[in-house]
Design a protein around this motif. Structure first.
Motif, short mmCIF file in Angstrom:
data_model
loop_
_atom_site.label_atom_id
_atom_site.label_comp_id
_atom_site.label_asym_id
_atom_site.label_seq_id
_atom_site.Cartn_x
_atom_site.Cartn_y
_atom_site.Cartn_z
N ASN A 95 0.79 -1.23 0.00
CA ASN A 95 0.00 0.00 0.00
C ASN A 95 0.82 1.28 0.00
O ASN A 95 0.26 2.36 -0.14
N ALA A 96 2.14 1.17 0.21
CA ALA A 96 2.90 2.42 0.35
C ALA A 96 4.37 2.19 0.04
O ALA A 96 4.94 1.15 0.36
N GLY A 97 4.97 3.21 -0.57
CA GLY A 97 6.42 3.31 -0.66
C GLY A 97 7.11 2.29 -1.55
O GLY A 97 6.50 1.63 -2.39
N THR A 98 8.41 2.19 -1.34
CA THR A 98 9.26 1.25 -2.06
C THR A 98 9.65 0.14 -1.10
O THR A 98 10.27 0.40 -0.07
N SER A 99 9.28 -1.07 -1.42
CA SER A 99 9.51 -2.18 -0.50
C SER A 99 10.33 -3.28 -1.15
O SER A 99 10.26 -3.51 -2.36
N PHE A 100 11.11 -3.94 -0.31
CA PHE A 100 11.97 -5.03 -0.76
C PHE A 100 11.56 -6.30 -0.01
O PHE A 100 11.58 -6.34 1.22
N ILE A 101 11.21 -7.33 -0.76
CA ILE A 101 10.86 -8.62 -0.19
C ILE A 101 11.98 -9.59 -0.55
O ILE A 101 12.26 -9.82 -1.72
N ASP A 102 12.62 -10.15 0.47
CA ASP A 102 13.77 -11.01 0.22
C ASP A 102 13.37 -12.40 -0.25
O ASP A 102 14.06 -13.02 -1.05
N SER A 103 12.25 -12.90 0.27
CA SER A 103 11.79 -14.23 -0.12
C SER A 103 10.27 -14.25 -0.15
O SER A 103 9.63 -13.86 0.84
N LEU A 104 9.70 -14.70 -1.25
CA LEU A 104 8.25 -14.78 -1.41
C LEU A 104 7.91 -16.19 -1.86
O LEU A 104 8.22 -16.59 -2.98
N VAL A 105 7.29 -16.95 -0.97
CA VAL A 105 7.01 -18.37 -1.22
C VAL A 105 5.54 -18.65 -0.93
O VAL A 105 5.00 -18.16 0.07
N GLY A 106 4.90 -19.43 -1.78
CA GLY A 106 3.55 -19.89 -1.50
C GLY A 106 2.50 -18.80 -1.47
O GLY A 106 1.49 -18.92 -0.78
#
Length: 232
Positions: A186-197
Motif C-alpha cells: 500500500n505504500a512506498g518502495t519495498s523489498f521482499i527477500d523471499s516470497l514463497v507460497g
C-alpha cells in the motif's frame, strides 16, 4: 517497583462463571506492570473486548488462551525482553491490534482467525509470525533499519499487508503456506527477500516492490494486480 530479581507471573481470566453467553465482555486498558510471565484466558462470552494490554518493560512472555473471540486494542509497554506471544491454544479468533515492542520475538497464532499489526521491530531484531490456521491478516508498518521479519501465514486464505516501506536494510521473508494468500503493498518502495507460497500480489497506488527471491505457489502462478501505477 519489584527489585527482588525473581520471575513473577500473573493470570488474567475473563469469563461468565462457566455459563455460555451470547453477549460481549468489555473492559478498558489492563495494566500488568512488573510481571514477566503473563497469561490471558477468555471464554464463555461470545466476544471479550479489552481496551489494551500494557505489559511491563521486563515482560518475557504472553500466553493467550481464547476459547471464544478476543479483541484487544493493542499490546504496549513491553521492551526488548518479550520473546513470545503464544495464542496457539486458542480456538477463538484473536485480534490484537498494534504490537509496539521492539525486541526479537515469536508470535504463534490461534486455531481461529488472527489479526494484528506489527509496528516497531527494532534495528537488528528478528520477529517471526506463525499465524496458524484461519484466514489471518497481518499488517507490517515501518520496521527499523536492519530488522528481520519472517511471516509464515500457514493454513488459510491469508492477507499480508505492507502499510509502509520495507527498506533494503531490512530482511523480509514471506511464506504463504496453504490456501490462497495475498500480499498487498500500500505504500512506498519495498523489498521482499523471499516470497514463497503466495498466490496474489496486489499493488495499490504508486508503489514499487522488489522481490529478491521467490518460488511460485502450488498452482504455479502468481496473480499480480496493479491499482494506480505500481511496479514490480
Amino acid at each position: 517497583l519489584k527489585t527482588d530479581g525473581t520471575t513473577d507471573s500473573i493470570a488474567v481470566t475473563v469469563n461468565n462463571g462457566g455459563t455460555a453467553s451470547t453477549g460481549t465482555a468489555t473492559a478498558g486498558t489492563v495494566g500488568l506492570g512488573n510481571y514477566e510471565v503473563v497469561t490471558l484466558t477468555v471464554g464463555d462470552f461470545k466476544t471479550s473486548t479489552l481496551g489494551a494490554l500494557t505489559l511491563s518493560s521486563v515482560a518475557t512472555s504472553l500466553t493467550i488462551n481464547a476459547a471464544t473471540a478476543l479483541v484487544v486494542g493493542g499490546i504496549a509497554g513491553a521492551g526488548t525482553t518479550l520473546t513470545s506471544i503464544n495464542a496457539g491454544g486458542s480456538a477463538g479468533a484473536v485480534t490484537l491490534g498494534t504490537l509496539t515492542f521492539t525486541g526479537s520475538s515469536t508470535y504463534t497464532g490461534s486455531l481461529g482467525v488472527d489479526k494484528l499489526t506489527m509496528a516497531a521491530v527494532g534495528a537488528t531484531a528478528t520477529q517471526t509470525f506463525n499465524l496458524g490456521t484461519g484466514n489471518d491478516e497481518i499488517t507490517v508498518v515501518a520496521p527499523s533499519g536492519g530488522a528481520t521479519i519472517v511471516t509464515n501465514a500457514e493454513d488459510g486464505d491469508d492477507l499480508i499487508l505492507l502499510a509502509s516501506a520495507v527498506a533494503t536494510g531490512d530482511t523480509f521473508n514471506i511464506d504463504g503456506g496453504a490456501g490462497v494468500d495475498t500480499v498487498r503493498v500500500n505504500a512506498g518502495t519495498s523489498f521482499i527477500d523471499s516470497l514463497v507460497g503466495v498466490e496474489k500480489l496486489s499493488l495499490v497506488g504508486a508503489v514499487t516492490t522488489t522481490i529478491a527471491g521467490s518460488s511460485t505457489a502450488a498452482n504455479n502462478s502468481v496473480e499480480i494486480t496493479q491499482i494506480g501505477g505500481g511496479t514490480v
